[in-house]
Write a protein that holds these residues in place. Structure first.
Motif, PDB file in Angstrom:
ATOM      1  N   GLN A   8      12.715   1.831  -5.090  1.00 25.41           N
ATOM      2  CA  GLN A   8      12.068   0.626  -4.562  1.00 25.41           C
ATOM      3  C   GLN A   8      11.881   0.749  -3.051  1.00 25.41           C
ATOM      4  O   GLN A   8      10.801   0.498  -2.534  1.00 25.41           O
ATOM      5  CB  GLN A   8      12.942  -0.584  -4.905  1.00 25.41           C
ATOM      6  N   THR A  26      16.767  -3.110 -10.626  1.00 31.02           N
ATOM      7  CA  THR A  26      17.080  -1.843  -9.950  1.00 31.02           C
ATOM      8  C   THR A  26      18.453  -1.336 -10.384  1.00 31.02           C
ATOM      9  O   THR A  26      18.656  -0.125 -10.544  1.00 31.02           O
ATOM     10  CB  THR A  26      17.013  -2.021  -8.425  1.00 31.02           C
ATOM     11  N   ASP A  82      10.245   2.275  -9.892  1.00 32.37           N
ATOM     12  CA  ASP A  82      10.774   1.019  -9.363  1.00 32.37           C
ATOM     13  C   ASP A  82       9.765   0.395  -8.394  1.00 32.37           C
ATOM     14  O   ASP A  82       9.637   0.839  -7.261  1.00 32.37           O
ATOM     15  CB  ASP A  82      12.122   1.269  -8.666  1.00 32.37           C
ATOM     16  N   GLU A  83       9.056  -0.608  -8.865  1.00 33.90           N
ATOM     17  CA  GLU A  83       8.029  -1.318  -8.097  1.00 33.90           C
ATOM     18  C   GLU A  83       7.034  -0.361  -7.445  1.00 33.90           C
ATOM     19  O   GLU A  83       6.893  -0.335  -6.226  1.00 33.90           O
ATOM     20  CB  GLU A  83       8.686  -2.218  -7.040  1.00 33.90           C
TER      21      GLU A  83
HETATM   22 MG   LIG Z   1      14.895  -4.067  -7.266  1.00 36.80          MG
END
Ligand SMILES: [Mg+2]
Ligand SMILES: Nc1ncnc2c1ncn2[C@@H]1O[C@H](COP(=O)(O)OP(=O)(O)O)[C@@H](O)[C@H]1O
Lengths: 252, 359
Positions: free
Chosen positions: A85, A43, A176-177
């Motif tokens: 995220q 991240t 992000d994810e």
């Molecule tokens: Mg992360």
């Protein structure tokens, strides 16, 4: 010329080298994965890329243009958009408006035009509505156009974040994810959507993900981060076979 | 329902909601005017009509900062004060040099510009900072403006405008006119404010604020409220849009100040203190943060109420307190919101609100 070229990127928080001498080259149109254990610095790489943090060292080039140290707003205008995220939607705004606000720099009229409702206001708003529906349809969110973003179920919130990022018409999309908290069916659907976005919008995509099925299913190349450093890099199949990667990450 | 239909529905709902808000103002005006014309209104109540308009404009404009841009401002009265002083100064300097209406319109514009300019001046450094610094700075600003106006002497003579901080320091030439007299303020301003003008200014304020909210810039402002980092990530210059909301709000507060000041024989700073800023904030909170129509209604009810209850002398404060609590519950309690949305659902015009409540 590479779409994204990162060289020697580093940042530390206090004594912690969160990202240390990070390098990556991503070609236009690639679907690229960034993986690694929790706290590896993934991240943080996104935050450096989007100007949330300023790197202590290193150079970031987007399509040859040096964007190191630029502000988040400038970097978005240069063509980088992202998701978060921990979801960051505009919760008190309807789904449609979350996408329309993403058009801010694409479809413009002045504040005065908006207040006075001049003809241009109606024209551009209609344009925005049409484009917004088009994007929402890709994510199967068009039926929820009037729902407040904060009231969407979790999986749809993640999708709306991608839709909003797309609205800014980026060259490079950072996810992000994106599959975090989704069930296997939703993840499967998401994989197809991500592929569609790449093909249809000719997008370059860099994504962080823990779901190995998604990573091996759609990423062409991978970089593995561990303790802020690059552990392995290369075509997905090869990287996932790397013994160092297996012990550091997959084996845990 | 498909997306195109959803958008159409949304559009008609937005339009209906705005029309209801304007409609309430117009109906209110007609009812009150009829009461005035038929003599069904006490003279004290009549005296409250312009102040009611002042507070409605102040509350609606403050809601733009608090509810739409998500920043806390505790100095709204300071901007009203600037608008009041700048405009009455202008009116007195010009005197009979201009016919009444154009002079008043100019005075309104000047009040708005001066207050808006100070809004920008304060907003530029403060709104850059992440955090609730605006509350502290506006609080200080309100007090500073009040104290500054309290010691200013100003006048006009053949040589132009003169300013000083003491009475004797103000050296005016032969035939000069002293206008601002320190703590004594400004007196002799023509009473140009009327209920009708107040209502027109309310409608203009609503027009600006409601149209702004439903536009590109309005969405940008709300995005900075909901999530600053996400707003930056999609290319919204956060400071610029927070500043836009703040300065438009300040300018409109200035207009409220102009209206207020041209309704008084003597203008002093007393009314523009911290308590007034808080009172306006109370209107906004009770009316529902971000709910423009709500802050308007709260301002009317809470300004008129003490006067309406005058006959009940002893119970006045008690009833006032009860109304406050009821308003609060009506706007905020989940059960009351659900009840209200059911009622609104039944009204042909209320659907937009109803859906807002569900969420
Ligand atoms: Mg992360
Ligand atoms: N703003 C910050 N201040 C201090 N430490 C930070 C900050 N951001 C990230 N870190 C630290 O950097 C490391 C990497 O974090 P992160 O990039 O979020 O990891 P992940 O790979 O799980 O996304 C972690 O140890 C985290 O605590």
């Amino acid at each position: 010329m590479a779409m994204l070229d990162i060289n020697g990127l580093s940042i530390s928080f206090g004594g912690l080298h969160a990202v240390d001498d990070f390098n990556v080259t991503i070609e236009e149109g690639q679907l690229y994965g960034l993986i690694g254990p929790n706290g590896a610095g993934k991240t943080t790489v996104f935050n450096l890329l989007t100007g949330v943090y300023k790197p202590t060292e290193g150079v970031i080039r987007l399509n040859g243009q040096d964007i190191t140290g630029k502000s988040t707003v400038e970097i978005n205008r240069a063509g980088v958009a992202r998701t978060f995220q921990n979801i960051r939607l505009f919760k008190e705004m309807p789904v449609l408006d979350n996408v329309k606000v993403g058009f801010h720099n694409q479809h413009q009229y002045s504040t005065l035009t908006g207040i006075l409702r001049l003809p241009k206001y109606w024209k551009v708003e209609a344009e925005m509505n049409e484009k917004a529906i088009e994007i929402l349809k890709v994510f199967d969110l068009d039926k929820e156009a009037n729902t407040l973003a904060g009231n969407l179920p979790y999986g749809k919130q993640r999708k709306l974040e991608i839709a909003r990022a797309l609205a800014t018409d980026p060259k490079l999309l950072l996810l992000d994810e994106p599959a975090a908290g989704m069930n296997p069916n939703e993840t499967e659907e998401l994989m197809q959507t991500i592929r569609f976005v790449r093909d249809h919008y000719k997008m370059t995509i860099l994504l962080i993900e823990h779901d190995m099925k998604l990573v091996s299913g759609i990423c062409e190349e991978l970089t593995v981060l561990n303790f802020g450093r690059v552990l392995a890099q290369g075509p997905t199949a090869e990287v996932l076979k790397d013994p160092a990667v297996i012990t550091a990450y997959l084996g845990e | 329902m498909n997306a195109a239909e959803l958008i159409k529905k949304r559009k008609s709902r937005d339009l209906r909601s705005s029309l209801i808000t304007y409609g309430i103002v117009v109906v209110f005006y007609i009812v009150v005017q009829t009461m005035v014309n038929t003599g069904h209104i006490s003279s004290l109540m009549k005296g409250l009509l312009v102040p009611i308009c002042v507070y409605v404009i102040a509350a609606v404009s403050l809601n733009l900062v608090v509810g739409i841009s998500g920043e806390l401002s505790l100095g709204h009265a300071g901007f009203m004060c600037l608008g009041a002083y700048a405009s009455t100064f202008f009116t007195n300097v010009v005197g009979d040099g201009l016919p009444e209406l154009p002079r008043f319109i100019l005075a309104i514009l000047i009040g708005a510009c001066v207050a808006g300019f100070f809004g920008i001046l304060i907003g530029i450094p403060v709104l850059r900072l992440k955090g609730d610094y605006l509350a502290i700075v506006t609080l200080a600003f309100g007090e500073i403006i009040k104290n500054l106006m309290n010691v200013i002497y100003a006048g006009v003579d053949d040589g132009g405008l003169h300013f000083a901080t003491t009475d004797s320091g103000l050296k005016l030439g032969e035939g000069g006119k002293k206008i601002i007299k320190g703590a004594l303020g400004i007196s002799g301003t023509p009473k140009n404010s009327t209920f009708t003008i107040g209502i027109v200014l309310i409608l203009i304020t609503l027009f600006i604020v409601l149209n702004l909210i439903n536009s590109r810039s309005g969405r940008a402002i709300m995005s900075t409220r909901d999530n600053r980092i996400a707003a930056e990530s999609i290319g919204i210059p956060v400071t610029r849009f927070k500043l836009m909301a703040f300065s438009i709000s300040a300018a409109l507060a200035g207009v409220a100040g102009v209206l207020y000041a041209h309704n008084l024989a003597t203008l002093t700073v007393k009314k523009f203190d911290y308590n007034t800023s808080i009172l306006i904030l109370v209107f906004v909170v009770l009316g529902g943060i971000g709910n423009i129509r709500g802050s308007m209604i709260a301002a009317v009810i809470l300004t008129a109420l003490p006067e309406m209850l005058r006959g009940l002398s002893n119970y006045r404060m008690l009833i006032y307190a009860i109304v406050l609590i009821v308003l609060m519950l009506f706007n905020w309690a989940p059960a009351a919101r659900a009840f209200r949305s059911r009622i609104l659902e039944k009204l042909p015009f209320g659907r937009r609100n109803a859906e807002k409540e569900e969420s």
